[in-house]
Design a protein around this motif. Structure first.
Motif, mmCIF file in Angstrom:
data_model
loop_
_atom_site.group_PDB
_atom_site.id
_atom_site.type_symbol
_atom_site.label_atom_id
_atom_site.label_comp_id
_atom_site.label_asym_id
_atom_site.label_seq_id
_atom_site.Cartn_x
_atom_site.Cartn_y
_atom_site.Cartn_z
ATOM 1 N N ASN A 94 0.786 -1.159 -0.043
ATOM 2 C CA ASN A 94 0.021 -0.187 -0.132
ATOM 3 C C ASN A 94 0.865 1.185 -0.178
ATOM 4 N N ARG A 96 2.113 4.545 -1.929
ATOM 5 C CA ARG A 96 1.739 5.543 -2.911
ATOM 6 C C ARG A 96 2.613 5.421 -3.895
ATOM 7 N N ASP A 160 -11.084 8.902 -9.534
ATOM 8 C CA ASP A 160 -10.392 8.720 -8.012
ATOM 9 C C ASP A 160 -8.997 8.365 -8.210
ATOM 10 N N ARG A 162 -6.960 7.067 -6.201
ATOM 11 C CA ARG A 162 -6.337 5.845 -5.467
ATOM 12 C C ARG A 162 -6.979 4.490 -6.056
ATOM 13 N N ASP B 8 -8.700 7.843 9.536
ATOM 14 C CA ASP B 8 -8.765 8.940 8.695
ATOM 15 C C ASP B 8 -9.190 8.596 7.478
ATOM 16 N N ILE B 9 -10.137 9.408 7.107
ATOM 17 C CA ILE B 9 -10.674 8.926 5.604
ATOM 18 C C ILE B 9 -10.758 10.065 4.540
ATOM 19 N N THR B 10 -10.505 9.603 3.580
ATOM 20 C CA THR B 10 -10.006 10.661 2.229
ATOM 21 C C THR B 10 -11.066 10.100 1.288
ATOM 22 N N ARG B 11 -11.934 11.167 0.760
ATOM 23 C CA ARG B 11 -12.472 10.755 -0.612
ATOM 24 C C ARG B 11 -11.995 11.610 -1.605
ATOM 25 N N ARG B 15 -10.241 15.477 2.754
ATOM 26 C CA ARG B 15 -10.219 14.877 3.804
ATOM 27 C C ARG B 15 -11.802 14.923 4.457
ATOM 28 N N SER B 54 -7.628 6.043 5.093
ATOM 29 C CA SER B 54 -6.242 6.390 4.542
ATOM 30 C C SER B 54 -5.336 6.202 5.502
ATOM 31 N N ALA B 55 -5.585 5.977 6.796
ATOM 32 C CA ALA B 55 -4.791 6.028 7.886
ATOM 33 C C ALA B 55 -5.540 5.597 9.085
#
Lengths: 252, 209, 222
Positions: A94, A96, A160, A162, B8-11, B15, B54-55
Motif C-alpha cells: 500500500n 503510493r 479517483d 487511489r 482517517d478517511i479521504t474521498r 479529507r 487512508s490511515a
C-alpha cells in the motif's frame, strides 16, 4: 508489521525514500545524471551502429535499424514486467510511490512498443518485401501494445486517483501473467499456419562491433527509461500532492 | 468489541475527517450524527471494511478487520443506504438471499414471520419492484429479525422512508438486540429514542476540517 | 458455507431466468455476427469452410464479452454487491459461484448452438464435436477472464468499450487454441494438443481469476 522500517545490512533505511515527500528531491537530483547518460550512450551507440559496424553481407545497410529495433523491443517487454513488479509492491504494501512509479513507466513502455513495431515494419519492407507479416514476435508485440493502451485507458477512465492506482495494478498483474501465455500461443499459432516462415531469430552471426553498438543502445534505452520515469514521477507527485505543506516550502 | 483507532478517511482529494478513535462494547448503541456530506456513510463503510481508510485501522476483538475478513463479516449485518433488493425477486426470496449471505439460513416460514413483523404480511410473494419505497426499506430491515445472532449491526439511516408503525417496530428490534448484548452503529436524521443499556453519540461535524 | 454458495448460485439463476430476454440477446448477437461473415467475404463454400471455426470463435468471444457488462453492474447499482463483499464466505468463492451461474446462462447456450452454426458453414460433421468441445472448454475461460475486466470497469463511464479494450487482448490465447483445435482436426493432425492446453488454461484461470476478480471488486466498490 509492514509499516516498520526495514534495515538493510548496511544500515540504509529503504523505506525512507518510499514516501513521495522524500523521493521528490532525490528524483530531482538523479534526473540529470540519467538524462545525460542516456544522451551520451545513445550518441555513442548510434555512431557505433551506423558508422563503425560493418555492412551486413546479406541485408546490406537496412539491417542497421536493429540498433533501434532490438533495444526498443527488449525495453518494451522489460518495462511491463517492472510495472507489474511495482504494481504488486503497491498492492501489497500500500505504498503510493510504487503506484506512481507504475503510472510513470507506462507511457515509456508504450512508446518503446510502438517504436519496436514501427522499426520492425521499416525493416520488414526491404527484407521481407512487406510492411507487416503475422510473425510471432510482431504479433505478440502488437498485443503488448494493446495491453499498454488498455492500462492507460483504464487509468484515464477512473477519476479517483487511489482507485485508478489499484485497479491499474490488478490489470498490470493480470497482464504480466498472460504475456508468456500470449507469446507462446502466438508463436505456436504462427508455426502451425505459416510453416517455416522468415524469422528475426535467424540473424547471421554478429560482428563484435555490432554487439557493442547494440549494447550501447540497450543501455541508453535503460537510462532514458529511468530518466523519463523519474521526470514523470515528479510531475505526478506535484499533481497529487497539491496543497501539501511540504511542497509549498520546497524550492527546487 | 468493535474499535476504531485513529481513523482517517479521504474521498477523492477531500479529507472527510481524521483521527477518529472509538470503542464499542456489547450493549452499546453508537449514534453517528452530522450534517449532509460530513462523512457518516463513509465512516460506516469504513467500519464495515468496505472502504479502506487512508490511515488508522478498525479492530474487531482486538484484531484488524483487514486480516480477519470473513471472520469479522460473519458477525456483522450491514444495511446501507440502498436496500440491496433485486427487483425480479420476491420479498421473501430477497430476504432469504440477504440472510444466506450473512451465513444465516432461513426457511420460508421464518421469512414470512419476519416480513409480517414489519407489516408485510401477505406481500411476501410480490416481486420487489411492486413494493413501495417504504415497503422495500422494511423488507431490507426485516433481515434484522432473523439476524439477531450476529452481534454487530451497522445501519445507515434505518428510519428513512418508514411510517410510524415501522419506526416503532425498529425501535423495539434494535432495543432488544442491545438488551441481548448486541452492538449497533447507526446514522439517523430523526430523533428516535431507543432504550439502550449504553449509548454514545459521535458528531462528525466536530471532526476534520 | 456450501449453503451460502448454493444460495448465491440459485439467486443468480433465478434472476437470469426472470430476465430471459438478456440471455436471448446474447444468443441472437452470436447468431447474427456469425451470419454476417458470409455476406462480407462471399458465399464461396470452400473459403467459408476454412474460416468457419475462426468466425464462430470470434463471435462467441464477442458475445461472451458483451454479456459480462451486466455481471456486476446491477448489483453495484442497488447495493447487493456490498452485501456480497461483506458475506460470511470468502469473496473469491462467491465470485466463482457467480461466474459459474453466469456461464451457465451465457456461455453454455453458445456451446449448445455451435453445431447448428457449423452446419451453416458446411463444416465437416466430424469437426463439429471438436468445435463444440473447444467452446465448452474455452467459454468458461472467457467468462472468468472477462469478469476481471468487468470488475475493474465497474461504474465507469464508457465501461463497455473499456471492458472490450482490457479483455480482448487477454482472449488471444483462447481464440488461438479454440479455433486451432478445429483447424488441426480438419488437417488430420488431431485436436488433442489444443484441447488439452485449453483444459490446462481453464484450470489455471479457475485458480487465479477468482482472486483477481475479488480484489478488483473490492477496489471498485470503495
Amino acid at each position: 508489521m509492514l509499516n516498520q522500517p526495514v534495515l538493510l545490512a548496511g544500515g540504509i533505511n529503504i523505506f525512507k525514500y518510499a514516501s513521495p515527500q522524500a523521493f521528490y528531491p532525490l528524483a530531482g537530483k538523479m534526473l540529470p545524471w540519467f538524462g545525460w547518460a542516456a544522451a551520451l550512450l545513445c550518441l555513442a551507440g548510434l555512431y557505433t551502429g551506423f558508422f563503425v559496424a560493418p555492412t551486413d553481407h546479406q541485408q546490406g545497410e537496412s539491417y542497421r535499424i536493429i540498433f533501434i529495433h532490438v533495444p526498443a523491443a527488449w525495453m518494451s517487454m522489460l518495462i511491463y514486467v517492472v510495472m507489474a513488479f511495482w504494481a504488486g509492491v503497491g498492492l501489497i504494501f500500500n505504498t503510493r510511490l510504487s503506484h506512481m512509479m507504475v503510472s510513470a513507466l507506462v507511457p515509456t513502455g508504450a512508446l518503446f512498443t510502438f517504436v519496436a513495431l514501427w522499426t520492425g515494419a521499416l525493416w520488414g519492407k526491404p527484407t521481407w518485401g512487406t510492411w507487416w507479416v503475422w510473425d510471432a514476435r510482431l504479433t505478440s508485440e502488437l498485443i503488448l501494445l494493446f495491453l499498454y493502451f488498455g492500462f492507460m485507458t483504464l487509468q484515464a477512465g477512473i477519476d479517483d486517483a487511489r482507485r485508478a492506482d489499484r485497479a491499474g495494478a490488478v490489470l498490470a498483474l493480470v497482464g504480466v501473467i498472460n504475456i508468456p501465455i500470449i507469446y507462446f500461443s502466438v508463436k505456436w499459432w504462427n508455426t502451425l499456419h505459416q510453416g517455416a516462415s522468415v524469422s528475426l531469430t535467424s540473424a547471421p552471426t554478429m560482428a563484435a562491433t555490432m554487439f557493442t553498438g547494440m549494447m550501447l543502445m540497450a543501455l541508453a534505452a535503460w537510462m532514458y527509461t529511468i530518466a523519463t520515469a523519474l521526470h514523470r514521477v515528479r510531475s505526478i507527485i506535484i499533481e497529487r500532492e497539491q496543497g501539501a505543506e511540504w511542497l509549498k516550502n520546497h524550492n527546487d | 468489541m468493535l474499535a476504531a483507532h485513529k481513523l482517517d478517511i479521504t474521498r477523492g482529494d477531500r479529507r472527510l475527517f481524521g483521527d477518529i478513535t472509538l470503542e464499542l462494547r456489547p450493549g452499546t448503541l453508537l449514534l453517528v450524527t452530522g450534517s449532509n456530506g460530513s462523512g457518516k456513510t463513509s465512516l460506516l463503510r469504513a467500519l464495515c471494511g468496505l472502504l479502506l481508510p487512508s490511515a488508522g485501522e478498525v479492530r474487531w476483538q482486538n484484531a484488524n478487520i483487514r486480516s480477519l475478513r470473513e471472520e469479522y463479516w460473519r458477525h456483522l449485518a450491514y444495511i446501507g443506504h440502498s436496500n440491496a433488493l433485486k427487483d425480479e425477486l420476491s420479498a421473501a426470496e430477497n430476504l432469504g438471499v440477504l440472510c444466506a449471505l450473512s451465513g444465516v439460513h432461513t426457511g420460508p416460514e421464518q421469512q414470512r414471520q419476519a416480513l409480517a413483523d414489519f407489516g408485510l404480511a401477505g406481500r411476501e410473494r410480490l416481486p420487489a419492484k411492486a413494493l413501495s419505497q417504504g415497503q422495500r426499506r422494511r423488507t431490507a430491515l426485516a433481515r434484522l429479525s432473523l439476524c439477531g445472532t450476529l452481534p454487530l449491526w451497522i445501519l445507515d439511516e434505518p428510519f428513512a422512508a418508514l411510517d410510524s408503525a415501522a419506526v416503532s417496530r425498529m425501535q423495539s428490534v434494535v432495543g432488544a438486540h442491545l438488551a441481548d448484548g448486541g452492538m449497533v452503529v447507526m446514522t439517523t436524521h430523526q430523533e428516535v429514542p431507543i432504550v439502550a443499556p449504553a449509548m454514545r453519540e459521535l458528531d462528525l461535524d466536530g471532526f476534520g476540517r | 458455507m456450501m449453503a451460502l454458495l448454493r444460495a448465491v448460485i440459485r439467486r443468480d439463476l433465478m434472476l437470469a431466468w426472470r430476465r430471459r430476454a438478456d440471455i436471448a440477446t446474447v444468443v441472437l448477437f452470436f447468431v447474427i455476427v456469425v451470419s454476417l461473415f458470409p455476406l462480407g467475404v462471399g458465399p464461396e463454400p470452400n473459403l467459408l469452410r476454412t474460416i468457419a471455426p475462426g468466425i464462430i470463435w470470434v463471435a462467441a468471444l464477442l458475445a461472451c464479452m458483451l454479456s459480462l457488462q451486466n455481471m456486476f453492474a446491477s448489483d453495484h447499482g442497488d447495493g447487493a454487491l456490498d452485501q456480497m463483499l461483506l458475506a460470511a464466505a470468502p469473496l473469491s468463492l462467491i465470485v466463482m459461484a457467480r461466474a459459474f451461474a453466469h456461464w451457465l446462462m451465457s456461455g453454455l447456450p453458445l456451446v449448445i448452438l455451435s453445431p447448428v452454426l457449423a452446419i451453416q458453414f458446411d463444416l465437416a460433421p466430424e469437426l463439429s464435436p471438436v468445435l463444440t468441445l473447444s467452446l465448452l472448454l474455452g467459454t468458461p475461460i472467457l467468462t472468468l477472464t472477462g469478469a476481471i475486466g468487468a470488475a475493474l470497469t465497474l461504474g465507469l463511464r464508457g465501461g463497455g468499450m473499456l471492458l472490450a479494450l482490457l479483455v480482448l487482448p487477454l482472449y488471444v490465447p483462447v481464440l488461438i487454441l479454440g479455433a486451432g483445435a478445429v483447424d488441426a482436426a480438419s488437417a488430420g493432425l488431431g485436436a488433442d494438443a489444443q484441447l488439452l492446453l485449453l483444459a490446462a488454461q481453464l484450470l489455471v484461470t479457475a485458480t487465479f481469476a477468482p482472486w483477481a476478480i475479488a480484489v478488483a471488486l473490492r477496489i471498485s466498490a470503495e
